[in-house]
Design an enzyme around this catalytic site. Structure first.
Site, short mmCIF file in Angstrom:
data_model
loop_
_atom_site.label_atom_id
_atom_site.label_comp_id
_atom_site.label_asym_id
_atom_site.label_seq_id
_atom_site.Cartn_x
_atom_site.Cartn_y
_atom_site.Cartn_z
CB ALA A 39 -0.94 0.00 1.20
CD GLU B 36 5.83 0.11 -8.35
OE1 GLU B 36 4.85 0.38 -7.63
OE2 GLU B 36 6.19 0.83 -9.30
CG HIS C 29 2.33 -3.63 -7.48
ND1 HIS C 29 2.13 -3.17 -6.20
CD2 HIS C 29 3.01 -2.67 -8.15
CE1 HIS C 29 2.66 -1.96 -6.10
NE2 HIS C 29 3.21 -1.64 -7.26
NE ARG D 144 -6.61 -5.04 -5.54
CZ ARG D 144 -5.93 -5.15 -4.41
NH1 ARG D 144 -4.62 -5.32 -4.45
NH2 ARG D 144 -6.53 -5.10 -3.25
#
Length: 141
Positions: free
Chosen positions: A74, A95, A97, A104
């Site tokens: 988050a 990065e 996820h 989302r």
């Protein structure tokens, strides 16, 4: 062999237990084991629910690690402090996820970390970590 730091942010300690329909059943221990089995780099895995701790670890990586893989959780959507720490880091950053943040809630569509990342992997599940390592190993070779 490259020396890579893999950082995981808040709630990733609950991987495999928390919302398995989004994040799957693999635990963070499983992810670490599968990444180590690739034998592409020297790896250090760390996880914290605390923003400042993640910032400290990024700062420690300056001059000491060849690359960073980060799943900021988050904090992707809120942390200018993590972005600033990554901006002070000289090596490549990926990065990761696990879920596709763009499918989302709208607030998840923006990531501060993406502004610094050399590559962003989203929606591949935990395979995203291995994809990040393959990319970094090629880039650092």
């Amino acid at each position: 062999m490259a020396d890579i730091l893999i950082l995981n942010g808040p709630n990733l300690n609950l991987l495999g237990q928390r919302e398995p329909h989004l994040y799957g059943s693999d635990t963070l221990v499983d992810v670490e084991a599968s990444c180590r089995a690739m034998d592409l780099a020297t790896l250090e895995f760390r996880q914290s629910n605390h923003e400042g701790q993640l910032v400290d670890w990024i700062q420690e990586a300056r001059g000491a690690r060849d690359g960073i893989v980060i799943n900021p959780g988050a904090y992707s959507h809120t942390s200018i402090a993590i972005l600033d720490a990554l901006n002070a880091y000289q090596g490549p950053v990926v990065e990761v996820h696990i879920s596709n943040i763009h499918k989302r809630e709208a607030f998840r569509h923006h990531s501060y970390v993406s502004g610094r990342a050399d590559a962003v992997i989203a929606g591949l599940g935990v395979e995203g970590y291995r994809a990040a390592l393959r990319w970094l190993a090629t880039r650092l070779a």
